[in-house]
Every structure is written in C-alpha cells, then in structure tokens.
Design an enzyme around this catalytic site. Sequence first.
Site, PDB file in Angstrom:
ATOM      1  N   HIS A  16       0.846  -1.203   0.000  1.00  0.00           N
ATOM      2  CA  HIS A  16       0.000   0.000   0.000  1.00  0.00           C
ATOM      3  C   HIS A  16       0.877   1.246   0.000  1.00  0.00           C
ATOM      4  CE1 HIS A  16      -2.884  -2.869   2.116  1.00  0.00           C
ATOM      5  NE2 HIS A  16      -3.598  -2.443   1.090  1.00  0.00           N
TER       6      HIS A  16
ATOM      7  N   ASP B 299      -4.035  -6.274  -8.218  1.00  0.00           N
ATOM      8  CA  ASP B 299      -5.432  -6.508  -8.588  1.00  0.00           C
ATOM      9  C   ASP B 299      -5.615  -5.975 -10.002  1.00  0.00           C
ATOM     10  OD1 ASP B 299      -6.435  -7.359  -5.808  1.00  0.00           O
ATOM     11  OD2 ASP B 299      -5.391  -5.489  -5.420  1.00  0.00           O
TER      12      ASP B 299
HETATM   13  P1  AMP Z   1      -6.706  -3.307  -0.715  1.00  0.00           P
HETATM   14  O1  AMP Z   1      -6.524  -2.662   0.613  1.00  0.00           O
HETATM   15  O2  AMP Z   1      -6.320  -4.743  -0.731  1.00  0.00           O
HETATM   16  O3  AMP Z   1      -8.038  -3.022  -1.325  1.00  0.00           O
HETATM   17  O4  AMP Z   1      -5.642  -2.609  -1.665  1.00  0.00           O
HETATM   18  C1  AMP Z   1      -5.626  -1.227  -1.858  1.00  0.00           C
HETATM   19  C2  AMP Z   1      -4.760  -0.914  -3.041  1.00  0.00           C
HETATM   20  O5  AMP Z   1      -3.426  -1.350  -2.789  1.00  0.00           O
HETATM   21  C3  AMP Z   1      -5.212  -1.618  -4.328  1.00  0.00           C
HETATM   22  O6  AMP Z   1      -5.057  -0.728  -5.421  1.00  0.00           O
HETATM   23  C4  AMP Z   1      -4.270  -2.779  -4.417  1.00  0.00           C
HETATM   24  O7  AMP Z   1      -4.082  -3.263  -5.723  1.00  0.00           O
HETATM   25  C5  AMP Z   1      -3.003  -2.149  -3.868  1.00  0.00           C
HETATM   26  N1  AMP Z   1      -2.087  -3.185  -3.392  1.00  0.00           N
HETATM   27  C6  AMP Z   1      -2.347  -4.147  -2.473  1.00  0.00           C
HETATM   28  N2  AMP Z   1      -1.287  -4.952  -2.327  1.00  0.00           N
HETATM   29  C7  AMP Z   1      -0.330  -4.494  -3.175  1.00  0.00           C
HETATM   30  C8  AMP Z   1       0.986  -4.923  -3.501  1.00  0.00           C
HETATM   31  N3  AMP Z   1       1.544  -5.980  -2.926  1.00  0.00           N
HETATM   32  N4  AMP Z   1       1.673  -4.218  -4.437  1.00  0.00           N
HETATM   33  C9  AMP Z   1       1.102  -3.123  -5.035  1.00  0.00           C
HETATM   34  N5  AMP Z   1      -0.137  -2.688  -4.776  1.00  0.00           N
HETATM   35  C10 AMP Z   1      -0.849  -3.365  -3.868  1.00  0.00           C
END
Ligand code: AMP
Length: 282
Positions: free
Chosen positions: A37, A152
């Site tokens: 994040h 994602d």
């Molecule tokens: P989430 O909290 O899982 O909904 O993720 C929030 C944002 O962080 C989304 O745009 C995800 O794709 C991005 N994200 C989560 N994990 C990663 C990672 N390992 N590398 C890059 N972006 C990430």
Amino acid sequence: MKIFRDKKTLIDYVERQKEMGKRIGFAPTMGALHQGHLSLYKIANTENDLVISSIFVNPTQFNNPDDLKKYPRDIERDIMLLKNTGIIDAVYLPEVVDLYPDGLKSKSYDFDGLENEMEGKFRPGHFDGVGTVVEELLRQVKPDNAYFGEKDYQQLAIIQKLVDKLQLPVKIHGVAIYREENGLAMSSRNERLNHIQRDAAKVIYETLLKVNDWFHLITVSEINKRVKDIFDDKRGMTLEYFEIADEKTLKETDFFYKDKKYRAFIVVNVGVVRLIDNLHLD
Ligand code: AMP
C-alpha cells in the site's frame, strides 16, 4: 496528518485545497496496511502536492460473508503507519452512510465484458461492489491522480474503464506489485497464513516466473497442464484458476499472437486464505 471521519469534513478540506490549486494524489485501501500500500503513496507523493489515503472495508465487494468478517482490521496501527511515512497529508475513514447514503447496495455497471472474466466468474457481484465504492470515493476526494496496484490487475482495468465511461476527471495510474522477500505478493490476507504456509506460498510467484520462461516455447495448453501439475502435488494448497489472458481484453487465450501482450493470472487457496497474483509475460 489530518484524519477525516465523515464526508462533510473531507469535502470541505478538498474544496479548500483545490481553491489553493493543490494537485491531489489518492489511493483507496481496505486497511491492514503494508509496504505494498505504502508504495502507492510513495509514487503519489512524487507526482502531487497532496497525498490522501482512505481506509474502508467495503462490504458490497465481498461475495463471501465469512471473508468479510475475517478481513483483518487494525485502524490505530494503520493510522500510525500512514503517519510515520511522513508523506500522507490526510486519511479519510468514512462510515457506511458516507459512501452509501441510500443503504448498502451496489450499482450495476457495464465494463464492456471485463467484469465477466477471471475474478468475475469466481466472485459474482464483486466488481459492481468495487465500482460503486471507487466511483463514490473519486467523486468525494476529487483527486487529479489515483493509484491502484497491479496486484489486482483486473480491478485496475475495470477502474480505468469506469473512469473512461463516466468521464471522471482523474488520471488512473497502475503501480507494480510489491513482493515479500520470498516473492509472495504482499497482501493483507498474508497475515492469516502461518509461517509454514507463508513460506510454501512462494511457489505461486515461482510458478509465474516459470510460466514466463515457457512463454512462446511451448503451447498455452502445455503451460496450463504444467501449472496444474505443480499444484496437484502441493498439500494444503488448491489452484482455483490459472489463465493466460490478453492484457487489454482480459480474455483467456489459447494461442500466442505476436502483436498482442499477455499476462498470467493465478489464484491459489492456501488453507482457507485466497491468494491472487499475476505477471506480465515478456
Ligand atoms: P486493498 O486494501 O487490498 O483493497 O488494496 C488497496 C490498493 O493497494 C489496491 O489498489 C491494491 O491493488 C493495492 N495493493 C495491495 N497490495 C499491493 C501490492 N503488494 N503491491 C502493489 N499494490 C498493492
């Protein structure tokens, strides 16, 4: 770092910043924050005057109630983590009513078929939920630039489509997947793995790297078979799906055309934890 716990204070703040001509970079999250994040905010910080984060576990994008219930939440730790980066200007922590004034239900979107591929087949309603919450957040935060992880990848493509179709005045940026030392894509869900599972899960990325080696050397169906064989041999892990798809349409391919770009997509359940990963093939 400012903390906004309702829509009105957030909107007032954004309005004042816009009047001062500040360029806003924004990345929404569901919390349980990690370095993946933070990598979004690091890039946002280099391209904007102001960086805004949001944390909201969005119920409408979970098709499995147990998954929603078990989703890790630690808001105080998240706030500390964001504060400690020294680059976040504000975090928005909306309540359900701020994003869903008419009750918790999704809008229905047409993403030109992107929503029917991969995750769409396995998680009915998921992308309508994502679209609904992201549209509302973009309308409230009004960023110039918004950042989403390639982890994602289908979500990123769908949000780009949403912004194009609704002509929202924001530029969408994709950010490379941030990985743990052993290659496992960083995810809030990794916290639910024990250390043996966490180590074993490195096979997901190792498999994607093998697929990249095999790309153009053997047929798609041979690659699919080899990937299936790898996971058939792994106890405690089940392959939910593996697909090589056209990077633009996200449609599964059974043949490589020279002029198209491809990406391998994989979902594996390690115990009860669903892990997702992908890799651009080159
Ligand atoms: P989430 O909290 O899982 O909904 O993720 C929030 C944002 O962080 C989304 O745009 C995800 O794709 C991005 N994200 C989560 N994990 C990663 C990672 N390992 N590398 C890059 N972006 C990430």
